[in-house]
Design an enzyme around this catalytic site. Structure first.
Site, PDB file in Angstrom:
ATOM      1  N   HIS A  56       0.971  -1.166  -0.086  1.00  0.00           N
ATOM      2  CA  HIS A  56       0.002  -0.014  -0.047  1.00  0.00           C
ATOM      3  C   HIS A  56       0.849   1.260   0.086  1.00  0.00           C
ATOM      4  CE1 HIS A  56       0.043   0.050   4.568  1.00  0.00           C
ATOM      5  NE2 HIS A  56       0.131   1.168   4.353  1.00  0.00           N
ATOM      6  N   ASP A  69       1.034  -7.665   2.467  1.00  0.00           N
ATOM      7  CA  ASP A  69       1.165  -6.137   1.860  1.00  0.00           C
ATOM      8  C   ASP A  69       2.637  -5.697   1.896  1.00  0.00           C
ATOM      9  OD1 ASP A  69       0.931  -3.419   1.790  1.00  0.00           O
ATOM     10  OD2 ASP A  69      -0.645  -3.395   3.326  1.00  0.00           O
ATOM     11  N   SER A  99       4.275   2.081   8.463  1.00  0.00           N
ATOM     12  CA  SER A  99       3.818   1.256   7.540  1.00  0.00           C
ATOM     13  C   SER A  99       5.129   1.042   6.602  1.00  0.00           C
ATOM     14  CB  SER A  99       2.818   1.747   6.580  1.00  0.00           C
ATOM     15  OG  SER A  99       1.507   1.488   7.082  1.00  0.00           O
TER      16      SER A  99
HETATM   17  N1  ARG Z   1      -4.735   0.576   7.771  1.00  0.00           N
HETATM   18  C1  ARG Z   1      -3.567   0.599   6.942  1.00  0.00           C
HETATM   19  C2  ARG Z   1      -2.928   2.012   7.178  1.00  0.00           C
HETATM   20  O1  ARG Z   1      -3.049   2.798   7.833  1.00  0.00           O
HETATM   21  C3  ARG Z   1      -3.521   0.170   5.477  1.00  0.00           C
HETATM   22  C4  ARG Z   1      -4.033   1.125   4.484  1.00  0.00           C
HETATM   23  C5  ARG Z   1      -4.203   0.550   3.385  1.00  0.00           C
HETATM   24  N2  ARG Z   1      -4.958  -0.483   2.979  1.00  0.00           N
HETATM   25  C6  ARG Z   1      -6.506  -0.365   2.465  1.00  0.00           C
HETATM   26  N3  ARG Z   1      -7.070  -1.242   2.489  1.00  0.00           N
HETATM   27  N4  ARG Z   1      -7.134   0.845   2.314  1.00  0.00           N
HETATM   28  O2  ARG Z   1      -2.219   2.720   6.147  1.00  0.00           O
HETATM   29  N1  GLU Z   2      -1.218   1.199   7.681  1.00  0.00           N
HETATM   30  C1  GLU Z   2      -0.462   2.409   8.285  1.00  0.00           C
HETATM   31  C2  GLU Z   2       0.507   3.071   7.453  1.00  0.00           C
HETATM   32  O1  GLU Z   2       0.175   3.414   6.360  1.00  0.00           O
HETATM   33  C3  GLU Z   2       0.026   1.769   9.608  1.00  0.00           C
HETATM   34  C4  GLU Z   2      -1.077   1.410  10.283  1.00  0.00           C
HETATM   35  C5  GLU Z   2      -0.979   2.315  11.655  1.00  0.00           C
HETATM   36  O2  GLU Z   2      -1.778   3.332  11.418  1.00  0.00           O
HETATM   37  O3  GLU Z   2      -0.480   1.847  12.372  1.00  0.00           O
HETATM   38  O4  GLU Z   2       1.331   3.779   8.044  1.00  0.00           O
END
Ligand code: ARG
Ligand code: GLU
Length: 701
Positions: free
Chosen positions: A83, A219, A637
């Site tokens: 991502h 991921d 991330s």
């Molecule tokens: N929750 C993760 C973050 O905060 C992954 C986000 C990307 N993935 C998604 N399915 N939207 O960045």
């Molecule tokens: N998916 C998050 C990012 O893009 C990390 C998850 C979080 O917020 O801890 O950094």
């Protein structure tokens, strides 16, 4: 009785600090060394961060401007999340080469794809420079004078620190400006895409599984840093060579077991642990609920269309992911804030603070106004932030509105090339029917919920014909829905047309809303400044009041170390979550009918043959992800997850939903970071993609 409760909460506070909370400054890690080693670390703080010898920090980078990456070979091979690389993978994708859907693997260096604009930032060193930044600041100076002096000082420090080098430096405040740190960085500009799994691996589970455990998302994506012939950062050139790092991470295939020590080394973006109860109230009771409500409505419409039309699915995939990511996080955050009753915890701390200053006239003189000032400022800000939330989640969220408003600006109209690109880019992924449906719903909610009529000069008309008809008319009459006409007008560049655009019905509707938003934002800015000043004093006071407590600064997208243990958790009564998932879970979730749960034949084949090679655990299982109580946030991330020996065992990519309030209040019983098991990542590279040459480049033990 009251006193007893307060003391109880204080003790609890200290306890949670003692548990695995904290985002520590690497240059001060010696202070944590004993604690880390008592919890399992087998290497030294100097092995993790050193300016005298190569250390793990030489292998950890800021990827782009919001993710972390780690170097895993002596030829500059870099790992991050799928991502995080998503935008770049998408930019190389077309119908003929759909790398997003099918994945991409460079089978040799000449096939690696350049990414103009993508940078990788490597920290060379950091140090505290508070005294130099604040030199010459006196108490009789105004805020403006102080800020000017600080800026002058910073410019000199940066100049001195980078003279005769190719390094770039920045100075960042911590503890709301009580201290300043100088960061010297090396910034690489030639970063090429090496590999990415197909989306049904890299994004498996999509938005449905996002922020959730159990998780099965592969991921990750792979890049490579290039330099000029002298090993220095340089823009893309065919003659550039792979970067030779001072250090690259060793990968361990041993995996993790429950209670194993792990640490995460990366770039957490932002946390707000010191905010007062009034700020938590605002977030929990106002900004989060508004954004959640409005986004629920928006997502319902988008999802409905995405499920019926494959083109819309592609057009709206990234948008939906974005909208949904914040939406889901805030829902989890609010649940966590409520469950812990963070507002009550903050109030209790504030009560103790009041008692503490009341015992001492000097402290009272110095700190006596903090809490009442906080209370007053937040009370005054509340209607403004409410308005801002509604604007952002309605007017700004209706795609055509900010698009239209861009052309209120003459410069944006006159810069033909940029305007053309902007228009074409917008329409490539735009569906007017979705947008219209969303506009009707959001404006209705907006009208029902706020009484700021300046946003809606059309209120009378709307009252007469109804919002649905009003929106239909707006979209039918506006030129901004017509890509061809717009492009022609831009090409012609006639200022008469510019005037016409500025009296277009959509423009007439959008402009006052934006004008009102900007004047609102200006008023808010003054409060933000006041809060900055207050925050500085508040943290100073807290540190004075709790001299035994170990503080760590809020995250600010600079390099930090956080450590904890691999652990499952109990999300709700009667449910226990195991600490890892396996490929069996992918097969259990498989559903060829649902986009997010499609499993490719190739992966199924490997699964059926149990062809996991050296990547299986000792029971022959292939693990996909694991959780631990490392304190992480957005920006982490892609961060390396390291074991007691400092070897790479995982890639951080998310947090569990129940713990997303950790940006405000960490709770080690509920907060878990989610990591990809490095063995699943290598399995995909090696067995799935057949990119064995990449595995050969790595140091695996
Ligand atoms: N929750 C993760 C973050 O905060 C992954 C986000 C990307 N993935 C998604 N399915 N939207 O960045
Ligand atoms: N998916 C998050 C990012 O893009 C990390 C998850 C979080 O917020 O801890 O950094």
């Amino acid at each position: 009785m009251k006193k007893f409760i307060i003391i109880g909460i204080l003790a609890f506070n200290n306890l949670t600090i003692w548990a695995d909370e904290g985002m520590w400054l690497p240059y001060l890690l010696a202070k944590n060394e004993k604690d880390m080693q008592s919890k399992g670390l087998k290497i030294s703080a100097e092995d993790i961060y050193s300016v005298n010898q190569s250390s793990l920090k030489d292998a950890v980078v800021l990827f782009g401007s919001g993710c972390t990456g780690e170097i895993i070979s002596e030829k500059g091979l870099l790992l991050t999340n799928h991502h995080c690389g998503f935008g770049k993978i998408q930019s190389h994708s077309s119908l003929e080469h759909d790398y997003l859907t099918n994945g991409f693997w460079a089978m040799n260096q000449s096939e690696e794809l350049p990414n103009p604009g993508l940078t990788v930032t490597l920290l060379i060193s950091m140090e505290e420079v508070t005294d130099k930044v604040l030199a010459g600041i006196t108490s009789d100076m105004s805020v403006a004078q102080k800020n000017k002096k600080i800026e002058e000082n910073m410019a000199i420090i940066i100049q001195n620190a980078t003279q005769d080098t190719h390094y770039k430096a920045v100075i960042e405040p911590i503890y709301d400006g009580n201290q300043y740190l100088l960061y010297i960085n090396e910034i690489f500009e030639d970063v090429r895409l090496v590999g990415a799994p197909p989306s049904n691996i890299g994004k498996f589970g999509g938005d449905t599984d996002n922020w959730m455990w159990p998780r099965h998302t592969g991921d990750f994506s792979i890049f490579r840093i290039y330099t000029d012939k002298n090993g220095k950062p340089a823009p893309f050139s065919k003659d550039n060579i792979p970067y030779k790092p001072k250090k690259h991470l060793t990968i361990s295939l041993k995996g993790v077991t429950e209670n194993d020590f792990t640490f995460v080394f990366g770039y957490p973006g932002s946390t707000q642990q010191f905010i007062p109860s009034y700020a938590v109230e605002l977030i929990q009771n106002q900004s989060n609920p508004i954004a959640i409500e409005m986004r629920t409505q928006r997502l319902n419409v988008i999802k409905k269309y995405m499920n019926t039309d494959p083109l819309i699915r592609i057009q709206y995939a990234a948008k939906a992911a974005n909208i949904s990511n914040g939406w889901k996080k805030w829902i989890g955050e609010n649940k966590g804030l409520q469950r812990l009753d963070v507002i009550a915890q903050k109030r209790a701390l504030e009560a103790i603070f009041s008692q503490w200053i009341n015992q001492n006239p000097q402290k009272k003189e110095k700190y006596g106004k903090i809490l009442t000032n906080y209370r007053d400022i937040y009370a005054q800000m509340s209607p403004l932030t409410r308005e801002k939330s509604y604007f952002m989640e309605s007017f700004y969220a209706v795609e055509i509105i900010p698009f239209t408003n861009r052309f209120a600006n003459e410069k944006n109209f006159q810069n033909k090339e940029a305007a053309r690109a902007y228009i074409n880019n917008f329409f490539k992924d735009y569906n007017p029917n979705i947008d219209k449906e969303i506009a009707k719903i959001l404006f209705k909610t907006y009208l029902d919920s706020t009484d700021n009529d300046s946003y809606l000069p059309y209120k009378k008309e709307i009252d007469k014909i109804g919002i649905d008809k009003f929106v239909d008319n707006l979209y039918a009459k506006s030129i901004f829905l017509n890509q061809d006409k717009l492009l022609k007008i831009i090409d012609k560049g006639d200022m008469k047309d510019f005037q016409k655009l500025n009296s277009d019905p959509l423009m007439n509707f959008a402009s006052p809303a934006f004008a009102s938003y900007f004047s609102n934002a200006k008023r808010l800015e003054q409060y933000y400044q006041a809060l900055d000043e207050l925050g500085k004093l508040w943290i100073q006071a807290l540190m004075e009041m709790q001299p035994q407590k170990t503080f760590y600064p809020d995250a600010n997208l600079t390099l930090r170390v956080t450590y904890g243990h691999v652990k499952g958790y109990t999300p709700t009564d009667g449910v226990e979550y195991h600490y890892y998932t396996t490929i069996d879970g992918i097969m259990q979730k498989e559903n060829p009918e649902i986009y997010d749960y499609v499993v490719t034949d190739r992966l199924k084949e490997l699964y059926l043959k149990k062809d996991y090679g050296q990547y299986a655990d000792k029971n022959g299982e292939l693990r996909v992800a694991f959780i631990a109580d490392n304190h992480t946030t957005g920006g982490n991330s892609g961060s390396p997850v390291l074991n007691a020996d400092g070897h790479l065992v995982g890639i951080n990519f998310d947090r569990c939903w129940e713990g997303t309030m950790s940006d405000i209040k960490f709770d080690s019983t509920q907060c878990r970071n989610i990591s990809l098991d490095i063995r699943y990542c290598l399995f995909i590279i090696d067995k799935y993609a057949g990119a064995k040459h990449l595995i050969d480049e790595m140091s695996i033990n």
